[in-house]
Design a protein around this motif. Structure first.
Motif, short mmCIF file in Angstrom:
data_model
loop_
_atom_site.label_atom_id
_atom_site.label_comp_id
_atom_site.label_asym_id
_atom_site.label_seq_id
_atom_site.Cartn_x
_atom_site.Cartn_y
_atom_site.Cartn_z
N GLN A 123 -25.18 16.70 -14.06
CA GLN A 123 -26.54 16.54 -13.56
C GLN A 123 -27.46 17.60 -14.17
N MET A 124 -26.96 18.84 -14.24
CA MET A 124 -27.77 19.93 -14.82
C MET A 124 -28.07 19.65 -16.29
N ARG A 125 -27.06 19.09 -16.98
CA ARG A 125 -27.25 18.77 -18.40
C ARG A 125 -28.37 17.73 -18.56
N ASP A 126 -28.38 16.75 -17.66
CA ASP A 126 -29.46 15.73 -17.71
C ASP A 126 -30.82 16.40 -17.51
N TRP A 127 -30.87 17.32 -16.54
CA TRP A 127 -32.14 17.99 -16.26
C TRP A 127 -32.56 18.89 -17.42
N THR A 128 -31.58 19.52 -18.07
CA THR A 128 -31.92 20.37 -19.23
C THR A 128 -32.59 19.52 -20.30
N LYS A 129 -32.05 18.29 -20.50
CA LYS A 129 -32.67 17.41 -21.51
C LYS A 129 -34.12 17.13 -21.12
N GLN A 130 -34.34 16.97 -19.81
CA GLN A 130 -35.68 16.60 -19.33
C GLN A 130 -36.65 17.79 -19.31
N TYR A 131 -36.16 18.97 -18.84
CA TYR A 131 -37.09 20.08 -18.59
C TYR A 131 -36.98 21.23 -19.59
N GLY A 132 -35.93 21.22 -20.44
CA GLY A 132 -35.80 22.30 -21.43
C GLY A 132 -34.81 23.38 -21.00
N PRO A 133 -34.70 24.46 -21.81
CA PRO A 133 -33.63 25.45 -21.59
C PRO A 133 -33.87 26.41 -20.42
N VAL A 134 -35.05 26.37 -19.80
CA VAL A 134 -35.29 27.22 -18.62
C VAL A 134 -36.04 26.39 -17.58
N TYR A 135 -35.42 26.17 -16.43
CA TYR A 135 -36.11 25.45 -15.37
C TYR A 135 -35.57 25.91 -14.01
N GLY A 136 -36.24 25.49 -12.96
CA GLY A 136 -35.82 25.97 -11.64
C GLY A 136 -35.69 24.84 -10.64
N TYR A 137 -34.86 25.05 -9.64
CA TYR A 137 -34.81 24.13 -8.50
C TYR A 137 -34.41 24.88 -7.25
N THR A 138 -34.59 24.22 -6.12
CA THR A 138 -34.15 24.82 -4.86
C THR A 138 -33.08 23.93 -4.23
N GLU A 139 -32.12 24.58 -3.56
CA GLU A 139 -31.12 23.87 -2.75
C GLU A 139 -31.29 24.46 -1.36
N GLY A 140 -31.99 23.75 -0.47
CA GLY A 140 -32.35 24.35 0.80
C GLY A 140 -33.21 25.57 0.53
N THR A 141 -32.75 26.74 1.01
CA THR A 141 -33.52 27.97 0.78
C THR A 141 -33.05 28.74 -0.46
N ILE A 142 -32.04 28.20 -1.14
CA ILE A 142 -31.50 28.90 -2.32
C ILE A 142 -32.34 28.54 -3.55
N LYS A 143 -32.88 29.58 -4.21
CA LYS A 143 -33.71 29.34 -5.39
C LYS A 143 -32.88 29.63 -6.63
N SER A 144 -32.74 28.62 -7.50
CA SER A 144 -31.94 28.85 -8.72
C SER A 144 -32.76 28.62 -9.97
N LEU A 145 -32.57 29.53 -10.92
CA LEU A 145 -33.16 29.36 -12.25
C LEU A 145 -32.01 28.92 -13.15
N ILE A 146 -32.22 27.84 -13.90
CA ILE A 146 -31.14 27.32 -14.75
C ILE A 146 -31.48 27.65 -16.20
N VAL A 147 -30.54 28.28 -16.90
CA VAL A 147 -30.83 28.64 -18.30
C VAL A 147 -29.73 28.13 -19.23
N SER A 148 -30.13 27.76 -20.45
CA SER A 148 -29.12 27.39 -21.45
C SER A 148 -29.56 27.93 -22.81
N ASP A 149 -30.36 28.99 -22.79
CA ASP A 149 -30.82 29.62 -24.03
C ASP A 149 -29.88 30.79 -24.33
N ILE A 150 -29.34 30.82 -25.55
CA ILE A 150 -28.29 31.80 -25.90
C ILE A 150 -28.74 33.25 -25.66
N ASP A 151 -29.99 33.58 -26.00
CA ASP A 151 -30.44 34.97 -25.83
C ASP A 151 -30.53 35.34 -24.36
N LEU A 152 -31.01 34.37 -23.55
CA LEU A 152 -31.12 34.66 -22.11
C LEU A 152 -29.74 34.81 -21.47
#
Ligand code: HEM
Length: 508
Positions: free
Chosen positions: A56-85
């Protein structure tokens, strides 16, 4: 009465606003990402076992790029797939990200007496890591080489029986039997893996994520009343507590009778013996790790041994079995690579027993395993960090408590890093020094990176090489009628195939 009539709606509006405020956290900061639903965020998508969250994250990476965010309830997550980050997160900014992403229902890593290497942070983690590391040195691995080989030989016998008459077998189940035999503390070996990993607890992370303030309370009730969904966890935990206590009692009895300690039988013995001589000398470079004095003990407490054994069982059994089963699938579907690997095994392992030193000479096997884990980085839930000190990651301001999760599946098949053949199974790419460079820089992280990299990596390699060598000397993996191509992937904590059916053909 009239005050109550005013108070109740005000409280309700306050709660609603709080959740809506959190829900739009990333939107307010201009970071793209899926919104999901009010209160729960993307939990309905990330908790689906029939479509693992990493896909699912891989699908979202295709849609939003190498840095994006989402929330799961009150948990805030930043998702990264950029090698330097990724490199910054795991290595350069380790001091700002030394905790792992945890759900509040998993307890407070600073207070839980059973806190384990996986969940602990700060000084406590350092101490557990130092003590546990002694069980994974070359010497320790050499000592258990024979146990691992016994398990491999036993499995080969089992395979012989089950494949008689050309029957197909599900390699996933066989690999699980093998790794359970190696990793399971003796009392756990008979336990059904469904009990350890039974997938009936979807509501537990959901409750923890949506109502973090009540997580302790829910945890207490769930542990008191198993029918609420934690029955399997309670069963595993109780079995482990009894096993550790029995072993301590047995040792005391043996000592009274003058019987000397023998070779360690399993992780319980290894942890009872383990100690870190330099634990008291950890100089901390910053104030965050300063809660050191209460944990300056060089040995593990009984609760900690229970926690360590349980986490090793959970982190080490399924992961290694899955990695092995993916390798067998890739070898069956790439016969020319399998032949090359068999030639290496025939050349390097000519005696009936396979030694630790022989395993280290299997260079092409290393490439096959590395490449398997590049295409199937099955344990990437762990590739996450918790922000412990406000900082900037790339252009994004990251607040304390924000989780950062790496989308390892996208990272591992990014054509910018791996080239146009990124999606192909090519073990040879690991003979090129550039591939190791990518690893150093943070582009290849099946076992994570930096100080918190997987502690069991070398054991996993040893187990895999031992089993594959024993099988490949005698058999070839072949596609059968039941083989699913491509594999159907499911799972939550790990990403696993539903089955890996194949034929094992006797070599001439
Ligand atoms: C193919 C097999 C395995 C895979 C793919 C795997 C994967 C991982 C990953 C991705 C991490 C997170 C690393 C990070 O955050 O930087 C991790 C951590 C960990 N793994 Fe493994 N693992 C495997 C086998 C094992 C085995 C055999 C054991 C133990 C016997 C084990 C025990 C652990 C523990 C305790 C941690 C937490 C380490 C820490 O935070 O200090 N793993 N593993």
């Amino acid at each position: 009465m009239s005050i109550l009539l005013l108070l109740i709606p005000t409280i309700l509006i306050g709660i609603l606003s709080y959740y809506l405020w959190l829900w739009t956290y990333w939107r307010r900061r201009g970071i793209p990402g899926p919104l999901g639903y009010p209160f729960v965020g993307v939990f309905p998508q990330t908790l689906k076992s029939e479509y693992p969250q990493y896909l699912q994250m891989r699908d979202w990476t295709k849609q939003y790029g190498p840095v994006y965010g989402y929330t799961e309830g009150t948990i805030k997550s930043l998702i990264v797939s950029d090698i330097d980050l990724v490199h910054e997160l795991f290595v350069k900014q380790y001091d700002n990200f030394y905790g792992r992403k945890l759900n509040p229902i998993q307890g407070d890593p600073e207070k839980d007496p059973r806190s384990n290497l996986f969940s602990a942070q700060g000084f406590r983690w350092k101490r557990l890591r130092a003590i546990s590391s002694s069980t994974f040195t070359n010497n320790s691995l050499r000592r258990i080489n024979l146990t691992v080989e016994d398990s491999a030989v036993e499995l080969l016998r089992h395979i012989e029986e089950k494949t008689a008459g050309g029957k197909e077998i599900d390699m996933l189940q066989f690999c699980q039997d093998f790794t359970m035999d190696v990793i399971g503390c003796i009392p756990m070996r008979q336990m059904d893996s469904q009990i350890i990993f039974g997938d009936n607890r979807k509501h537990i992370p959901l409750i923890g994520g949506v109502f973090p303030k009540f997580a302790e309370f829910f945890r207490f009730f769930m542990l008191k009343f198993p029918f609420l969904g934690a029955a399997n966890f309670i069963h595993v935990n109780k079995t482990m507590i009894n096993a550790v206590n029995n072993r301590i009692a047995q040792r005391e009895k043996d000592a009274e009778n003058g019987i000397e300690l023998g070779e360690p039988q399993d992780f319980i013995d290894l942890f009872l013996d383990a100690r870190a001589d330099d634990v008291e000398h950890f100089g901390e470079s910053n104030g965050d790790f300063s809660k050191s004095t209460s944990y300056s003990n060089r040995q593990l407490t009984t609760s900690e041994i229970v926690g360590q054994c349980t986490v090793f069982l959970i982190a080490g059994f399924d992961t290694t079995a899955l990695s092995l089963s993916y390798s067998t699938y890739l070898l069956a579907t790439h016969p020319e690579i399998q032949r090359k690997l068999q030639e290496e095994v025939d050349r390097e392992c000519q005696n009936p027993e396979i030694t630790f030193d022989q395993l280290s000479k299997l260079k092409y096997m290393d490439c096959v395993i590395k490449e398997t884990l590049r295409l199937y980085p099955l344990g990437t839930l762990a590739n996450s960090r918790r922000c412990m000190r406000a900082t900037k990651l790339g252009d994004v301001e990251v607040e304390v408590g924000t989780m950062v999760q790496v989308d390892t599946w996208s990272l591992h098949t990014d054509p910018k890093i791996w080239g146009d053949d990124a999606k192909e199974f090519k073990p040879e790419r690991w003979t090129n020094p550039d591939a190791d460079q990518i690893f150093q820089k943070g582009g290849y992280i099946p076992f994570g990176l930096g100080p918190r990299q997987c502690i069991g990596m070398r054991l996993a390699y040893m187990e895999e090489k031992m089993l594959l060598s024993h099988i490949l000397r005698k058999y070839s993996f072949e596609i059968g009628k039941k083989t699913e191509i491509p594999l159907k992937l499911v799972g939550r904590a790990t990403t696993q195939p539903t089955s890996v059916w194949m034929q094992l053909k006797l070599r001439n």
